[in-house]
Design a protein around this motif. Structure first.
Motif, short mmCIF file in Angstrom:
data_model
loop_
_atom_site.label_atom_id
_atom_site.label_comp_id
_atom_site.label_asym_id
_atom_site.label_seq_id
_atom_site.Cartn_x
_atom_site.Cartn_y
_atom_site.Cartn_z
N THR A 21 0.85 -1.18 0.00
CA THR A 21 0.00 0.00 0.00
C THR A 21 0.89 1.24 0.00
O THR A 21 2.11 1.17 0.23
N GLN A 22 0.29 2.39 -0.24
CA GLN A 22 1.07 3.62 -0.26
C GLN A 22 1.73 3.87 1.09
O GLN A 22 2.90 4.25 1.16
N ARG A 23 1.00 3.63 2.17
CA ARG A 23 1.58 3.84 3.50
C ARG A 23 2.68 2.82 3.78
O ARG A 23 3.72 3.17 4.35
N ARG A 65 9.90 3.50 16.36
CA ARG A 65 9.56 4.72 17.10
C ARG A 65 9.86 5.95 16.25
O ARG A 65 9.07 6.90 16.20
N ALA A 66 11.00 5.95 15.59
CA ALA A 66 11.37 7.09 14.76
C ALA A 66 10.43 7.23 13.56
O ALA A 66 10.05 8.34 13.18
N ILE A 67 10.04 6.09 12.99
CA ILE A 67 9.09 6.13 11.87
C ILE A 67 7.75 6.69 12.32
O ILE A 67 7.13 7.50 11.63
N ALA A 68 7.30 6.27 13.51
CA ALA A 68 6.04 6.77 14.05
C ALA A 68 6.09 8.29 14.20
O ALA A 68 5.14 9.00 13.86
N GLY A 69 7.22 8.80 14.70
CA GLY A 69 7.35 10.24 14.85
C GLY A 69 7.38 10.95 13.52
O GLY A 69 6.79 12.03 13.37
N LYS A 70 8.04 10.34 12.55
CA LYS A 70 8.15 10.95 11.22
C LYS A 70 6.80 11.03 10.53
O LYS A 70 6.47 12.03 9.87
N LEU A 71 6.00 9.97 10.67
CA LEU A 71 4.71 9.90 9.97
C LEU A 71 3.55 10.39 10.83
O LEU A 71 2.40 10.42 10.37
N VAL A 88 2.75 1.55 13.15
CA VAL A 88 3.96 1.27 12.37
C VAL A 88 4.27 -0.23 12.40
O VAL A 88 4.57 -0.84 11.38
N LYS A 89 4.19 -0.83 13.59
CA LYS A 89 4.47 -2.26 13.71
C LYS A 89 3.52 -3.07 12.82
O LYS A 89 3.92 -4.07 12.20
N SER A 90 2.27 -2.65 12.76
CA SER A 90 1.29 -3.34 11.93
C SER A 90 1.68 -3.23 10.45
O SER A 90 1.60 -4.22 9.70
N GLY A 123 2.84 -6.20 7.75
CA GLY A 123 2.26 -6.32 6.42
C GLY A 123 3.33 -6.34 5.34
O GLY A 123 3.25 -7.10 4.37
N ILE A 124 4.37 -5.51 5.50
CA ILE A 124 5.48 -5.47 4.55
C ILE A 124 6.20 -6.81 4.53
O ILE A 124 6.49 -7.37 3.46
#
Length: 220
Positions: free
Chosen positions: A160-162, A177-183, A190-192, A196-197
């Protein structure tokens, strides 16, 4: 569908969601009736076979080895007349496209108004393909971009795009954690996406995901 209420089988891996849907639809007993519910795709299949409901309503993501998309694909392959509607929290066009490719009769969001939910399920049971009203315009635009070959990196691998955005940050070496802050999303979200990835790229860890991303040239 005549004067008989639609017979529904509900599938979601959260009991609280199932109970919430039952409460939500309780006021529409003359139009819909939940005849069975399940928390896994594997348990749902024999229920559907035995009860032959008018519509199967399933979440996209389920615990266990099979997702809602897998369930939809299996049910439609076993009976092309089967009407399956995916009910999801993800307003992502790629999930919508995956659902339609799996043979779904519709893709609706869990935020949908209950009156609208019943109306859309009735349309799906009558043979229409239904898309959540909030996604319809964006889905058409995304389909046009897809047709023109203009889409996000990794779309050809069903990301998916996300998920593509998350993978790019994984490749860049960021932690969850850093990805969560960025997005600006929760770390559990993010873990979910990361799970999926991994599933779609058929890998077990971040190193494997990065290797596939580089090998496939997802990010130029």
């Amino acid at each position: 569908m005549g004067n008989q209420p639609l017979r529904l089988v509900m599938v979601d891996d959260h009991e609280m969601v199932l109970e919430g849907l039952k409460a939500l639809l309780a006021r529409f007993r003359g139009r819909v009736r939940i005849v069975a519910q399940s928390v896994t795709a594997d348990d749902a299949e024999p229920l559907v076979a035995a009860l032959d409901p008018d519509v199967v309503v399933s979440d996209v993501r389920l615990r266990g080895s099979a997702s809602g998309l897998d369930l939809c694909r299996r049910l439609v392959e076993s009976d092309p007349r089967r009407r399956v509607v995916l009910l999801s929290a993800y307003d992502d066009e790629q999930y919508l496209f995956q659902a339609l490719r799996a043979g779904a009769a519709g893709y609706l969001l869990k935020s949908i108004d209950r009156e609208e939910l019943v109306r859309q399920l009735e349309r799906a049971a009558d043979g229409e393909t239904v898309v959540d009203p909030s996604m319809a315009g964006r889905a058409v635009a995304a389909a046009a971009r897809l047709q023109a070959g203009e889409f996000w990196p990794g779309a050809h691998l069903s990301l998916t795009q996300r998920e593509s955005e998350v993978l790019a940050l994984v490749v860049a070496g960021l932690s969850n954690r850093a990805i969560a802050g960025k997005l600006v999303v929760g770390e559990e979200t993010v873990k979910s996406h990361v799970r999926g990835i991994f599933r779609k790229l058929d890998v077990n860890d971040r190193a494997g995901a990065v290797a596939v991303a580089l090998r496939e040239g997802i990010f130029q």
